[in-house]
Design an enzyme around this catalytic site. Structure first.
Site, mmCIF file in Angstrom:
data_model
loop_
_atom_site.group_PDB
_atom_site.id
_atom_site.type_symbol
_atom_site.label_atom_id
_atom_site.label_comp_id
_atom_site.label_asym_id
_atom_site.label_seq_id
_atom_site.Cartn_x
_atom_site.Cartn_y
_atom_site.Cartn_z
ATOM 1 N N GLY A 220 6.975 11.006 -33.080
ATOM 2 C CA GLY A 220 5.837 11.040 -32.154
ATOM 3 C C GLY A 220 6.331 11.169 -30.722
ATOM 4 N N GLY A 221 5.558 10.602 -29.809
ATOM 5 C CA GLY A 221 5.900 10.691 -28.383
ATOM 6 C C GLY A 221 7.241 10.070 -28.061
ATOM 7 N N GLY B 268 23.007 42.811 -15.315
ATOM 8 C CA GLY B 268 22.388 41.586 -14.803
ATOM 9 C C GLY B 268 23.176 40.357 -15.212
ATOM 10 C CB ALA B 269 25.030 39.489 -18.275
HETATM 11 C C1 LIG Z 1 4.316 7.404 -28.636
HETATM 12 C C2 LIG Z 1 3.439 7.752 -29.807
HETATM 13 C C3 LIG Z 1 4.087 7.423 -31.122
HETATM 14 O O1 LIG Z 1 5.102 6.844 -31.218
HETATM 15 S S1 LIG Z 1 3.248 7.952 -32.477
HETATM 16 C C4 LIG Z 1 4.258 7.476 -33.815
HETATM 17 C C5 LIG Z 1 3.776 6.210 -34.486
HETATM 18 N N1 LIG Z 1 4.664 5.915 -35.564
HETATM 19 C C6 LIG Z 1 4.549 6.421 -36.798
HETATM 20 O O2 LIG Z 1 3.667 7.166 -37.118
HETATM 21 C C7 LIG Z 1 5.590 6.009 -37.780
HETATM 22 C C8 LIG Z 1 5.092 4.883 -38.666
HETATM 23 N N2 LIG Z 1 6.157 4.374 -39.502
HETATM 24 C C9 LIG Z 1 6.635 5.039 -40.555
HETATM 25 O O3 LIG Z 1 6.213 6.129 -40.896
HETATM 26 C C10 LIG Z 1 7.716 4.387 -41.349
HETATM 27 O O4 LIG Z 1 7.680 2.999 -41.099
HETATM 28 C C11 LIG Z 1 9.112 4.918 -40.974
HETATM 29 C C12 LIG Z 1 9.361 4.911 -39.474
HETATM 30 C C13 LIG Z 1 9.280 6.341 -41.512
HETATM 31 C C14 LIG Z 1 10.207 4.032 -41.610
HETATM 32 O O5 LIG Z 1 9.972 3.916 -43.005
HETATM 33 P P1 LIG Z 1 10.771 2.846 -43.855
HETATM 34 O O6 LIG Z 1 12.240 3.003 -43.594
HETATM 35 O O7 LIG Z 1 10.340 2.979 -45.274
HETATM 36 O O8 LIG Z 1 10.376 1.439 -43.278
HETATM 37 P P2 LIG Z 1 8.974 0.687 -43.424
HETATM 38 O O9 LIG Z 1 7.850 1.640 -43.445
HETATM 39 O O10 LIG Z 1 9.080 -0.302 -44.522
HETATM 40 O O11 LIG Z 1 8.925 -0.067 -42.017
HETATM 41 C C15 LIG Z 1 9.721 -1.232 -41.737
HETATM 42 C C16 LIG Z 1 8.818 -2.231 -41.040
HETATM 43 O O12 LIG Z 1 8.471 -1.668 -39.784
HETATM 44 C C17 LIG Z 1 7.056 -1.674 -39.633
HETATM 45 N N3 LIG Z 1 6.694 -0.512 -38.833
HETATM 46 C C18 LIG Z 1 7.147 0.729 -38.941
HETATM 47 N N4 LIG Z 1 6.604 1.518 -38.021
HETATM 48 C C19 LIG Z 1 5.791 0.739 -37.303
HETATM 49 C C20 LIG Z 1 4.953 0.960 -36.182
HETATM 50 N N5 LIG Z 1 4.862 2.176 -35.622
HETATM 51 N N6 LIG Z 1 4.250 -0.057 -35.704
HETATM 52 C C21 LIG Z 1 4.341 -1.276 -36.248
HETATM 53 N N7 LIG Z 1 5.148 -1.558 -37.289
HETATM 54 C C22 LIG Z 1 5.843 -0.573 -37.807
HETATM 55 C C23 LIG Z 1 6.523 -1.587 -41.052
HETATM 56 O O13 LIG Z 1 5.217 -2.084 -41.105
HETATM 57 C C24 LIG Z 1 7.514 -2.476 -41.782
HETATM 58 O O14 LIG Z 1 7.191 -3.827 -41.518
HETATM 59 P P3 LIG Z 1 7.582 -4.988 -42.540
HETATM 60 O O15 LIG Z 1 9.071 -5.040 -42.575
HETATM 61 O O16 LIG Z 1 7.014 -4.579 -43.864
HETATM 62 O O17 LIG Z 1 6.967 -6.220 -41.987
#
Ligand SMILES: CCC(=O)SCCNC(=O)CCNC(=O)[C@H](O)C(C)(C)COP(=O)(O)OP(=O)(O)OC[C@H]1O[C@@H](n2cnc3c(N)ncnc32)[C@H](O)[C@@H]1OP(=O)(O)O
Length: 515
Positions: free
Chosen positions: A171-172, A405-406
Site C-alpha cells: 500500500g502507501g 544528442g547522447a
Molecule cells: C498507507 C496505506 C496502507 O498501508 S494500505 C495497506 C494496509 N495493509 C494491508 O492491506 C495488509 C494487511 N495484512 C496482510 O495482508 C497480511 O497480514 C500480511 C502483511 C501479508 C502478512 O501475512 P502473514 O505473514 O500471514 O501474517 P498475519 O496475517 O498473520 O499477520 C500477523 C499479525 O499482524 C496483524 N496485522 C497484519 N497487518 C496488519 C495491519 N495492517 N493492521 C493491523 N494488524 C495487522 C495480523 O492481524 C496478525 O495479528 P495477530 O498476530 O494474529 O494478532
C-alpha cells in the site's frame, strides 16, 4: 521499595519489551526465514553500539478491542548506533507486534528518530517489515505515514537515506522507501506493491503470486524500484554496511577517504579491453576494474537497465560516482530506463559531494516507437538536467563512440563538464559514418555507376573528417586526447586538481526537472 528494587523493575520491564510479541510469534518469524527486529539491528550496527530510544512508547487506541492489547514499543524499535565507527540512526519494524503495522505512536517514534538523524547529520536506515497502515487506527495511521513521507522528502539530499525491505511493504507504505536513496531487498521474504495479488485479481482479473508481483527480483531487474538484493538477511545487512563505507555522513561533508592501494597507476592492459573495431561489443566493467582501486567498484542497480552501468568506487582512496555506457547491452544506447537510472544516481552523487566520472561509448538515444511514445524525450532530458545542475567535479572520458544528442547529454563540455578526455580511437560526431554518409551523400550514391563502392568511399571520407576526437579537441570540446593506459593517472590528477572545486548556481527555490 528501595532504589535497587526500582532498578530491578526497570530491567524486568525492558526484558518484557525486548520480547516483542512473545516467543510464539518470534518462532513464527524464524520459521519464515526472517530475523526479529532486534536481531537485525545487532547484525547491522557495530557490536554494542546500539542505543534504543522510546522503548516504553505504547499505542493509545481503544477501538476494535485494542484497549486490552499491549504492543511493546508499538511495533517498532528506534535508536542510533555506529556502522564502521560512524553514527547512523535507524528504525526496525517488529513484525511480532501487530504485524509491524504502523499506527500513530509507531509513526511518531520513526519521525522523532528521523529528526534526530537530520539535526545531527547522519545517515538514516529503515528496516521495513510491516503489514502497512494499522487497520484499527484508521486515518490516524495514514496521517502517521504522511509525517514520515514528509521527512523523507525534506531530508532528501541532506542525509543519506536507506531502506531495507525485509518482509511485506504494501500500500502507501512503499512510498517511504521509494523516496529514499537506496532500496535493498531480500530474496523470497520481501515484497513491495501498491495493491496485492488479491486486489489485482478482483480489479483486473490478472492472477499473480506476491513474489512475482513485487519480489526482490522484480524490483531489482524490472521496475527499478530497488538497487540491491541479497539471498539472506545477514547478507543484505552486510551490503548496507558496505554501501555506508562509501558515503559521507551528510551533504556538508565529503565521503571518507581510504588508504591508496598498492597498484600501478599506468594500466598497460587498457589497450586490450576495447575492441578496435568500433562495432564490436565489450564489457565496460573491464575498463572500470582497470581504472579504479582494486576491488573498490560497488555497482548500483546491476540488474536494471543494464545498458548503463552506475556505481561507487575509489580512485587513489577517493570515492567517485561512475556513470558508464555498457556497449555489451543494446550497444550502450540510452533508453527510458537507463536515462532514469543514470539521472537519479547523478543527482545522488551531486547531493553528497561525490565527484562524477563518465565513461562514454554511446551510439545515441535508442530509436523506436515504444521509446518515443513512452516519453524518451522527457526521460532523456533528465540526464542533461542532472549533469547541468551538478556542481561536483565532473569528468568525462570518451572511450570510443560519442554520437548525437547522447554525446551532448553525457556530461559534454557544453553542459558543464570540468574536463573531457578522449581516447585516440574515439569517434565524436552527429551520427555514425554509415548513417551520415547515406544522408549527406545520398544523391552522389544514387547517381553512381557503382553505388556500393561510392557508399564505402563516402563513409570512409566522413569517418576521416569527423569520426575522430581531433575536431572536438581543436575547438576545446575535448580537453585532451590521452593514451588509454594513462586514464587512471589522468583521473587522479584531475580529482586532485578539483579537490576544492566550488561552483555556484543562480539563487532559486528549486528547479523543475522533467519527471
Ligand atoms: C498507507 C496505506 C496502507 O498501508 S494500505 C495497506 C494496509 N495493509 C494491508 O492491506 C495488509 C494487511 N495484512 C496482510 O495482508 C497480511 O497480514 C500480511 C502483511 C501479508 C502478512 O501475512 P502473514 O505473514 O500471514 O501474517 P498475519 O496475517 O498473520 O499477520 C500477523 C499479525 O499482524 C496483524 N496485522 C497484519 N497487518 C496488519 C495491519 N495492517 N493492521 C493491523 N494488524 C495487522 C495480523 O492481524 C496478525 O495479528 P495477530 O498476530 O494474529 O494478532
Amino acid at each position: 521499595m528501595d532504589i535497587y528494587e526500582k532498578i530491578n523493575e526497570l530491567y524486568d520491564r525492558k526484558r518484557q519489551i525486548e520480547l516483542g510479541g512473545g516467543d510464539d510469534r518470534i518462532a513464527k518469524q524464524h520459521e519464515k526465514g526472517k530475523l526479529t527486529a532486534r536481531e537485525r539491528i545487532d547484525l547491522l550496527v557495530d557490536e554494542g553500539s546500539f542505543v534504543e530510544l522510546n522503548p516504553f512508547v505504547e499505542h493509545r487506541t481503544t477501538d476494535f478491542g485494542m484497549g486490552d492489547l499491549a504492543g511493546p514499543g508499538d511495533g517498532v524499535v528506534t535508536g542510533f548506533g555506529k556502522v564502521n565507527g560512524r553514527d547512523i540512526y535507524l528504525f526496525s519494524q517488529d513484525f511480532t507486534v501487530f504485524g509491524g503495522a504502523l499506527g500513530e505512536m509507531h509513526a511518531q517514534k520513526i519521525a522523532n528518530v528521523m529528526d534526530l538523524a537530520a539535526k545531527n547529520g547522519a545517515p538514516f536506515i529503515g528496516l521495513n517489515d510491516s503489514g502497512g497502515a494499522r487497520i484499527q487506527e484508521g486515518v490516524v495511521s495514514l496521517d502517521g505515514y504522511g509525517h514520515i513521507f514528509y521527512r523523507n522528502a525534506i531530508y532528501s539530499g541532506v542525509i543519506p537515506q536507506i531502506s531495507v525491505i525485509m518482509g511485506p511493504c504494501a500500500g502507501g507504505a512503499v512510498y517511504s522507501p521509494a523516496i529514499t536513496d537506496f532500496v535493498f531487498m531480500v530474496d523470497k521474504t520481501s515484497q513491495m506493491f501498491i495493491t496485492g495479488p488479491k486486489v489485482i485479481e478482483t480489479v483486473t482479473g490478472e492472477k499473480i503470486s506476491s513474489e512475482d508481483l513485487g519480489g526482490s527480483k522484480v524490483h531489482n531487474a524490472i521496475s527499478g524500484n530497488a538497487h540491491f538484493r541479497a539471498a539472506s538477511e545477514q547478507e543484505v545487512l552486510q551490503q548496507v554496511r558496505q554501501l555506508l563505507s562509501y558515503l559521507p555522513q551528510n551533504n556538508e561533508e565529503k565521503a571518507p577517504v581510504s588508504d591508496a592501494p598498492d597498484m600501478e597507476d599506468y594500466r598497460a592492459d587498457l589497450t586490450e579491453v576495447i575492441p578496435f573495431d568500433a562495432i564490436r561489443p565489450y564489457d565496460v566493467r573491464k575498463v572500470i576494474e582497470q581504472v579504479v582501486d582494486t576491488n573498490s567498484f560497488l555497482e548500483v542497480q546491476p540488474e536494471f537497465a543494464r545498458n548503463v552501468v552506475i556505481g561507487l568506487a575509489r580512485i587513489k582512496g577517493e570515492v567517485v560516482g561512475l556513470v558508464c555506457n555498457q556497449p555489451k547491452v543494446m550497444a550502450g544506447g540510452l533508453d527510458i530506463d537507463s536515462s532514469d537510472k543514470a539521472s537519479r544516481f547523478i543527482r545522488f552523487c551531486d547531493s553528497f559531494n561525490i565527484p562524477l566520472i563518465t565513461f562514454e561509448d554511446v551510439t545515441g538515444f535508442f530509436p523506436g516507437i515504444k521509446q518515443e511514445h513512452g516519453g524518451i524525450i522527457r526521460h532523456g532530458a533528465k540526464i542533461l538536467y542532472a549533469y547541468s545542475e551538478a556542481t561536483v567535479p565532473k569528468i568525462t572520458v570518451i572511450l570510443r563512440k560519442a554520437y548525437g544528442g547522447a554525446y551532448v547529454a553525457l556530461n559534454s563540455k557544453s553542459i558543464g563538464a570540468d574536463l573531457v578526455f578522449s581516447w585516440p580511437n574515439a569517434e565524436i560526431a552527429v551520427m555514425g559514418p554509415q548513417g551520415a554518409a547515406n544522408i549527406i551523400f545520398s544523391r552522389e550514391i544514387a547517381q553512381s555507376d557503382n553505388q556500393e563502392a561510392t557508399r564505402a568511399a563516402k563513409i570512409e571520407e566522413y569517418r576521416e573528417k569527423f569520426a575522430n576526437p581531433y575536431v572536438a579537441a581543436a575547438r576545446g570540446m575535448v580537453d585532451d586526447v590521452i593514451d588509454p593506459r594513462e586514464t587512471r593517472i589522468k583521473l587522479i590528477q584531475a580529482l586532485d586538481m578539483m579537490r576544492n572545486k566550488k561552483e555556484t548556481r543562480p539563487t532559486k527555490k528549486h528547479g523543475n526537472i522533467p519527471l
